[in-house]
Design a protein around this motif. Sequence first.
Motif, PDB file in Angstrom:
ATOM      1  N   ASP A 206       0.831  -1.206   0.000  1.00  0.00           N
ATOM      2  CA  ASP A 206       0.000   0.000   0.000  1.00  0.00           C
ATOM      3  C   ASP A 206       0.867   1.259   0.000  1.00  0.00           C
ATOM      4  O   ASP A 206       0.575   2.235  -0.700  1.00  0.00           O
ATOM      5  N   GLU A 207       1.937   1.237   0.817  1.00  0.00           N
ATOM      6  CA  GLU A 207       2.815   2.404   0.886  1.00  0.00           C
ATOM      7  C   GLU A 207       3.533   2.630  -0.438  1.00  0.00           C
ATOM      8  O   GLU A 207       3.738   3.769  -0.857  1.00  0.00           O
ATOM      9  N   ASP A 208       3.934   1.545  -1.102  1.00  0.00           N
ATOM     10  CA  ASP A 208       4.583   1.679  -2.408  1.00  0.00           C
ATOM     11  C   ASP A 208       3.664   2.387  -3.396  1.00  0.00           C
ATOM     12  O   ASP A 208       4.099   3.256  -4.168  1.00  0.00           O
ATOM     13  N   VAL A 209       2.387   2.012  -3.381  1.00  0.00           N
ATOM     14  CA  VAL A 209       1.424   2.633  -4.298  1.00  0.00           C
ATOM     15  C   VAL A 209       1.299   4.119  -3.998  1.00  0.00           C
ATOM     16  O   VAL A 209       1.296   4.963  -4.903  1.00  0.00           O
ATOM     17  N   ARG A 210       1.207   4.447  -2.710  1.00  0.00           N
ATOM     18  CA  ARG A 210       1.082   5.859  -2.338  1.00  0.00           C
ATOM     19  C   ARG A 210       2.287   6.661  -2.798  1.00  0.00           C
ATOM     20  O   ARG A 210       2.141   7.762  -3.353  1.00  0.00           O
ATOM     21  N   ILE A 211       3.484   6.107  -2.589  1.00  0.00           N
ATOM     22  CA  ILE A 211       4.699   6.796  -3.013  1.00  0.00           C
ATOM     23  C   ILE A 211       4.707   6.990  -4.528  1.00  0.00           C
ATOM     24  O   ILE A 211       5.063   8.057  -5.039  1.00  0.00           O
ATOM     25  N   ALA A 212       4.317   5.959  -5.262  1.00  0.00           N
ATOM     26  CA  ALA A 212       4.288   6.052  -6.724  1.00  0.00           C
ATOM     27  C   ALA A 212       3.293   7.110  -7.183  1.00  0.00           C
ATOM     28  O   ALA A 212       3.592   7.923  -8.069  1.00  0.00           O
ATOM     29  N   LEU A 213       2.109   7.129  -6.578  1.00  0.00           N
ATOM     30  CA  LEU A 213       1.100   8.115  -6.956  1.00  0.00           C
ATOM     31  C   LEU A 213       1.571   9.537  -6.651  1.00  0.00           C
ATOM     32  O   LEU A 213       1.333  10.460  -7.435  1.00  0.00           O
ATOM     33  N   GLU A 214       2.247   9.703  -5.512  1.00  0.00           N
ATOM     34  CA  GLU A 214       2.726  11.037  -5.130  1.00  0.00           C
ATOM     35  C   GLU A 214       3.888  11.513  -5.993  1.00  0.00           C
ATOM     36  O   GLU A 214       4.121  12.715  -6.125  1.00  0.00           O
ATOM     37  N   SER A 215       4.626  10.582  -6.580  1.00  0.00           N
ATOM     38  CA  SER A 215       5.855  10.942  -7.291  1.00  0.00           C
ATOM     39  C   SER A 215       5.611  11.660  -8.608  1.00  0.00           C
ATOM     40  O   SER A 215       6.504  12.326  -9.121  1.00  0.00           O
ATOM     41  N   GLY A 216       4.409  11.521  -9.168  1.00  0.00           N
ATOM     42  CA  GLY A 216       4.147  12.111 -10.479  1.00  0.00           C
ATOM     43  C   GLY A 216       4.598  11.232 -11.628  1.00  0.00           C
ATOM     44  O   GLY A 216       4.694  11.697 -12.767  1.00  0.00           O
ATOM     45  N   CYS A 217       4.864   9.952 -11.350  1.00  0.00           N
ATOM     46  CA  CYS A 217       5.306   9.042 -12.406  1.00  0.00           C
ATOM     47  C   CYS A 217       4.160   8.770 -13.375  1.00  0.00           C
ATOM     48  O   CYS A 217       2.996   9.081 -13.104  1.00  0.00           O
ATOM     49  N   ASP A 218       4.499   8.168 -14.506  1.00  0.00           N
ATOM     50  CA  ASP A 218       3.513   7.911 -15.553  1.00  0.00           C
ATOM     51  C   ASP A 218       2.926   6.510 -15.469  1.00  0.00           C
ATOM     52  O   ASP A 218       1.722   6.317 -15.665  1.00  0.00           O
ATOM     53  N   LEU A 219       3.786   5.529 -15.202  1.00  0.00           N
ATOM     54  CA  LEU A 219       3.390   4.128 -15.251  1.00  0.00           C
ATOM     55  C   LEU A 219       3.854   3.423 -13.980  1.00  0.00           C
ATOM     56  O   LEU A 219       4.836   3.836 -13.350  1.00  0.00           O
ATOM     57  N   VAL A 220       3.148   2.358 -13.605  1.00  0.00           N
ATOM     58  CA  VAL A 220       3.532   1.581 -12.433  1.00  0.00           C
ATOM     59  C   VAL A 220       3.539   0.097 -12.784  1.00  0.00           C
ATOM     60  O   VAL A 220       2.816  -0.348 -13.680  1.00  0.00           O
ATOM     61  N   GLN A 221       4.366  -0.634 -12.041  1.00  0.00           N
ATOM     62  CA  GLN A 221       4.490  -2.072 -12.259  1.00  0.00           C
ATOM     63  C   GLN A 221       4.881  -2.716 -10.941  1.00  0.00           C
ATOM     64  O   GLN A 221       5.647  -2.151 -10.164  1.00  0.00           O
ATOM     65  N   GLY A 222       4.369  -3.888 -10.683  1.00  0.00           N
ATOM     66  CA  GLY A 222       4.729  -4.602  -9.460  1.00  0.00           C
ATOM     67  C   GLY A 222       3.610  -5.523  -9.023  1.00  0.00           C
ATOM     68  O   GLY A 222       2.530  -5.559  -9.619  1.00  0.00           O
ATOM     69  N   PHE A 223       3.859  -6.266  -7.960  1.00  0.00           N
ATOM     70  CA  PHE A 223       2.907  -7.270  -7.518  1.00  0.00           C
ATOM     71  C   PHE A 223       1.601  -6.671  -7.035  1.00  0.00           C
ATOM     72  O   PHE A 223       0.563  -7.335  -7.079  1.00  0.00           O
ATOM     73  N   PHE A 224       1.611  -5.408  -6.550  1.00  0.00           N
ATOM     74  CA  PHE A 224       0.353  -4.783  -6.160  1.00  0.00           C
ATOM     75  C   PHE A 224      -0.524  -4.567  -7.385  1.00  0.00           C
ATOM     76  O   PHE A 224      -1.745  -4.722  -7.322  1.00  0.00           O
ATOM     77  N   VAL A 225       0.097  -4.191  -8.491  1.00  0.00           N
ATOM     78  CA  VAL A 225      -0.656  -3.991  -9.739  1.00  0.00           C
ATOM     79  C   VAL A 225      -1.115  -5.349 -10.258  1.00  0.00           C
ATOM     80  O   VAL A 225      -2.312  -5.594 -10.448  1.00  0.00           O
ATOM     81  N   ALA A 226      -0.177  -6.219 -10.505  1.00  0.00           N
ATOM     82  CA  ALA A 226      -0.479  -7.583 -10.954  1.00  0.00           C
ATOM     83  C   ALA A 226       0.798  -8.394 -10.932  1.00  0.00           C
ATOM     84  O   ALA A 226       1.880  -7.899 -11.281  1.00  0.00           O
ATOM     85  N   ALA A 227       0.688  -9.637 -10.541  1.00  0.00           N
ATOM     86  CA  ALA A 227       1.838 -10.541 -10.533  1.00  0.00           C
ATOM     87  C   ALA A 227       2.099 -11.064 -11.938  1.00  0.00           C
ATOM     88  O   ALA A 227       1.193 -11.103 -12.783  1.00  0.00           O
ATOM     89  N   PRO A 228       3.356 -11.447 -12.235  1.00  0.00           N
ATOM     90  CA  PRO A 228       3.629 -12.070 -13.536  1.00  0.00           C
ATOM     91  C   PRO A 228       2.812 -13.354 -13.674  1.00  0.00           C
ATOM     92  O   PRO A 228       2.665 -14.116 -12.721  1.00  0.00           O
ATOM     93  N   ALA A 229       2.278 -13.567 -14.856  1.00  0.00           N
ATOM     94  CA  ALA A 229       1.471 -14.765 -15.089  1.00  0.00           C
ATOM     95  C   ALA A 229       1.439 -15.053 -16.577  1.00  0.00           C
ATOM     96  O   ALA A 229       1.619 -14.157 -17.406  1.00  0.00           O
ATOM     97  N   SER A 230       1.227 -16.314 -16.908  1.00  0.00           N
ATOM     98  CA  SER A 230       1.094 -16.659 -18.317  1.00  0.00           C
ATOM     99  C   SER A 230      -0.137 -16.002 -18.918  1.00  0.00           C
ATOM    100  O   SER A 230      -0.165 -15.651 -20.089  1.00  0.00           O
ATOM    101  N   GLU A 231      -1.182 -15.825 -18.086  1.00  0.00           N
ATOM    102  CA  GLU A 231      -2.376 -15.070 -18.478  1.00  0.00           C
ATOM    103  C   GLU A 231      -2.581 -13.998 -17.398  1.00  0.00           C
ATOM    104  O   GLU A 231      -3.261 -14.222 -16.403  1.00  0.00           O
ATOM    105  N   PRO A 232      -1.994 -12.816 -17.568  1.00  0.00           N
ATOM    106  CA  PRO A 232      -2.023 -11.813 -16.496  1.00  0.00           C
ATOM    107  C   PRO A 232      -3.424 -11.275 -16.235  1.00  0.00           C
ATOM    108  O   PRO A 232      -4.317 -11.363 -17.078  1.00  0.00           O
ATOM    109  N   GLU A 233      -3.585 -10.729 -15.034  1.00  0.00           N
ATOM    110  CA  GLU A 233      -4.867 -10.137 -14.656  1.00  0.00           C
ATOM    111  C   GLU A 233      -5.238  -9.011 -15.620  1.00  0.00           C
ATOM    112  O   GLU A 233      -4.381  -8.300 -16.136  1.00  0.00           O
TER     113      GLU A 233
END
Length: 393
Positions: A206-233
Motif C-alpha cells: 500500500d505504501e509503495d502505491v502511495r509513493i508512486a502516486l505522489e511521485s508524479g510518475c507515468d506508469l507503475v508495475q509490481g505485484f500490487f498492480v499484478a503478478a507475472p502470469a502466463s495469463e495476467p490479470e
Amino acid sequence: MSSPPPPPAAAGLERATAVDTFFQPIYSLAHRRTVGLEALARPQHQHAPFQGTPEERHAHDLISCALHARRFLACRGEPRWLCLNVDGATLGQPERTATLVRTLEEIGVPPETVVLELLDSAGDDVDDLSVSLLKEAGFLIAIDNFGVQQTNLELIYRLEPDLVKFGHRLVRSAVTEPRSRQLLSRLVHLMHEAGALVVVAGVETDEDVRIALESGCDLVQGFFVAAPASEPEGDDTITPRIDAKWDELMGREMLKRKVTRRHLELSRQAFVQAAIALMQGTPFSNAATPMLALPDVLRCFLLDHEGRQIGANLNSRLVTAKPGSKFAPLADTTGAVWSRRAYFQHAIEQPGVLYMSQPYLSMTDTRSCITLSMAIEIDEALHVLCADLQMPH
C-alpha cells in the motif's frame, strides 16, 4: 514468416534452457489501463539470470526474445507494448544488435510495439551505434532498474531513452525517508525534462502505491498492480485496486491541504501585522515575535533595497543551529546578499505586495522552505521583510 535459425553459439542452448513466458502488466495511471506487458523468462531448472560468455548471453537473448515475441503475437488484443529485457552483450556490438532486429522483424512483431529494456548497470557496455540501429528500426528504448546501481545521469542523456524504469530500491527508500521521497519526485521531473516517461517498478505494498502516486510518475508495475502470469490479470481487477488507493490518497491530500492553507493564512496575517509594526517604528525583534511563534515559521530577516541582509536571522524554536553544527559556516547570514533570489526581486518590483516563493532549498540549514516577502518603507528607506516557512512533509 519463419524466424532465422539460432546462431552457432546457441547450439544446444535452446534445448538446455526450457523457457516459459510470464507477462507482468505495466499500468498507466492517467489512462487507467494496462499499456504494456513485460515478458519475463522463468527457466524451469534455474532461477538466476543466465550466465555465460558474451556470445552465449547474446544467443540466449535471441532465443528468449523470439519466444516472448511469438507468445505476445499469439495473445495480442488492445494496443500494448511488449517489453523485453536485453543483455548488454547484445547491445555491445552493432552486429549482434542487427541480428536481434532481424529476428524480431522476421517474427512479425511491429517494432513500434516493442520496448527493449537495458539494465542501467550495463550502460557502459552499450555501443551508441547499436542504440541508433534500434531507434532507426522503430523500437523503443528503456533503461531498467534506474537507481539500483550508481547510475551516471550521463547515460540518460547519451542514450535518450523513451522510458526510464525506477528500481525497487528507490521505492523502498522513498517509503522510509522523507528526503528520498522528495528526491523521487524530482528525479521523475528530471526524467521528464530529458524526454522520458517514468515507470515506477517494484510496487508491492500500500505504501509503495502511495509513493508512486505522489511521485508524479507515468506508469507503475509490481505485484500490487499484478503478478507475472502466463495469463495476467485484466484491467477489470487492476483498475479498482489502483482507484481505491488514489481515492484514499486524495482524501489525505485534501485534509493536508486544508491544514496547510490554514497555517499559511495565519502566517500571512502575522507577516502583514509584522510589516505594519515595522513601518510604525516597532523594533524588528518585537515586530517579528508573534510570527515566530507560529508552527511553520522558521525565521525572519530584513534586507535593504539592494538585497543585503541587515543583522542576523531571527530564528523560531524550530531552528536549532548549534556552534558544532555541520552547517555552522552558513548559519551567520549577516550582510549576505540575496538580490538574486526571486522573493527579493518580486518584492522590490511591487512594494507593498505580499509575495510567496516557490519551494526551494534553504542555504541556511538545507531545509525545503518557501519565503514570504514584501517591500516596505522603514524610516523613509525601502526594505524587504522576509520570512521562511518550512514545507509540510
